[in-house]
Write an enzyme that holds these catalytic residues in place. Structure first.
Site, short mmCIF file in Angstrom:
data_model
loop_
_atom_site.label_atom_id
_atom_site.label_comp_id
_atom_site.label_asym_id
_atom_site.label_seq_id
_atom_site.Cartn_x
_atom_site.Cartn_y
_atom_site.Cartn_z
N HIS A 86 0.84 -1.21 0.00
CA HIS A 86 0.00 0.00 0.00
C HIS A 86 0.87 1.26 0.00
O HIS A 86 0.53 2.25 -0.63
CB HIS A 86 -0.96 0.00 1.19
CG HIS A 86 -1.79 -1.24 1.27
ND1 HIS A 86 -2.33 -1.71 2.43
CD2 HIS A 86 -2.15 -2.14 0.30
CE1 HIS A 86 -3.00 -2.83 2.19
NE2 HIS A 86 -2.89 -3.12 0.91
N HIS A 242 -9.49 -2.15 -4.21
CA HIS A 242 -8.33 -2.45 -3.38
C HIS A 242 -7.38 -3.41 -4.11
O HIS A 242 -6.15 -3.27 -4.01
CB HIS A 242 -8.72 -3.03 -2.02
CG HIS A 242 -7.50 -3.21 -1.17
ND1 HIS A 242 -6.89 -2.17 -0.52
CD2 HIS A 242 -6.71 -4.29 -0.96
CE1 HIS A 242 -5.79 -2.60 0.07
NE2 HIS A 242 -5.66 -3.90 -0.18
N ASP A 246 -3.42 -2.86 -4.80
CA ASP A 246 -2.37 -3.85 -4.54
C ASP A 246 -1.54 -4.10 -5.80
O ASP A 246 -0.31 -4.18 -5.73
CB ASP A 246 -3.01 -5.19 -4.12
CG ASP A 246 -3.44 -5.22 -2.67
OD1 ASP A 246 -2.99 -4.36 -1.88
OD2 ASP A 246 -4.22 -6.13 -2.32
N HIS A 269 -1.32 -10.76 -4.85
CA HIS A 269 0.13 -10.52 -4.79
C HIS A 269 0.94 -11.64 -5.42
O HIS A 269 1.91 -11.41 -6.12
CB HIS A 269 0.57 -10.37 -3.34
CG HIS A 269 -0.14 -9.27 -2.63
ND1 HIS A 269 -0.09 -7.97 -3.04
CD2 HIS A 269 -0.93 -9.29 -1.53
CE1 HIS A 269 -0.81 -7.23 -2.21
NE2 HIS A 269 -1.35 -8.01 -1.30
ZN LIG Z 1 -3.78 -4.75 0.01
#
Ligand SMILES: [Zn+2]
Length: 312
Positions: A86, A242, A246, A269
């Site tokens: 973030h 969000h 990311d 991720h």
């Molecule tokens: Zn995140």
């Protein structure tokens, strides 16, 4: 406000140190992070100031050794900095290319679970234009990674556009999708969107020793029928927004400002990191630009790391 400073070809850094205090999402420890100016071409470098030696951890995709729930960077001495994504996304959006980030524990503080707190301070701070130009990276042809149900691809485009789709069994999150162009769109919603989890997964996550600092102050929690946070969601597409946040934080680990059209389905991720590793294996498909119209090099000398990134 809430636009990336991508239209400018020169690298940027801060003029003054910015300080943030908060708790680590996974460690639950109180943490201080300070973002300091750095010279051109230094990139983003983390320094663990609680350690006396071997304390430099470079923000590069090759140093990602865990991508389970958050992105963890690790140097060759086993020194780690986690939950970097973030803060990196905030630096990306604020147009910062070079910074020394001092942190006094293993984890960057989670703040409110989004990039909001970092960005509010970054937008108010003085930003310095450096003498060197940014390095943009573009693909000549579509590069795709498919992993079971999950997939991510990058296609030629003159700006960074992210198309993301989630597909959760949970009816509150559901099948949410959004498209964001980081050059032209207002990035307010993406910047402010918080990390999230399912209420039924909390016990499992805590048993795994993660999310010790997690609370309704720094994550959206949903059960079968509702959002448990007071005030509900910050925007209609907070979940997928969000995930887009990311993704761009993780993309900054490429060391370039990537231009292209990203299409991602059910990613995270781990998939983003696997994709970056794949991308740099296709050197003949990549072009590096110092400004958006001039090719400076078609060759990229990236040695692949021997370390495998993923445990999720
Ligand atoms: Zn995140």
């Amino acid at each position: 406000m809430y636009k990336t400073l991508m239209h400018d070809d020169y690298q940027k850094t801060l003029v003054n140190t910015l300080k943030f205090e908060g708790i680590g999402l996974h460690t639950g420890e109180k943490t201080i992070v300070e973002i300091k100016p750095a010279d051109a071409n230094e990139g983003i470098i983390f320094k663990r100031v609680d350690l006396k030696k071997n304390n430099i951890v470079v923000a590069n995709y090759k140093n990602v050794t865990s991508a389970k729930l958050c992105t963890t960077l690790e140097n060759k001495h086993g020194v780690k900095v986690s939950t970097v994504e973030h803060l990196l996304a905030a630096l990306y959006i604020a147009g910062i290319d070079n910074a020394l980030i001092e942190v006094n524990s293993e984890e960057v503080p989670i703040m409110d679970g989004s990039a909001k707190v970092f960005l509010e301070k970054l937008y108010k701070s003085e930003i310095k234009k450096l003498s060197k130009k940014r390095k943009y990276l573009r693909v000549n042809n579509k590069i795709e990674l498919v992993d079971g149900d999950r997939r991510i691809s990058l296609e030629p485009n003159n700006s960074l556009e992210v198309n993301f789709q989630l597909n959760y069994q949970n009816r509150i999150i559901g099948n949410q999708k959004n498209k964001v162009n980081f050059e032209i769109d207002n990035l307010h919603d993406v910047s402010n969107s918080r990390t999230f989890c399912l209420y039924k997964d909390i016990e499992k996550i805590k048993k795994a020793g993660l999310a010790k600092g997690g609370s309704l102050d720094n994550a959206v929690v949903v059960d079968e029928n509702s959002v448990l946070n007071d005030g509900g969601l910050r925007n209609d597409k907070e979940f997928v927004n969000h995930k887009i946040l990311d993704l761009i934080g993780d993309f900054l680990l490429s060391g370039y400002r990537i231009l292209g059209k990203v299409t991602c389905y059910q990613g995270g991720h781990e998939l983003t990191n696997l994709f970056l590793r794949k991308l740099f294996n296709y050197k003949s498909s990549l072009q590096v630009f110092e400004s958006k119209n001039i090719i400076v090099s078609k060759e990229i000398s990236h040695k692949q790391s021997s370390k495998i990134a993923v445990n999720a």
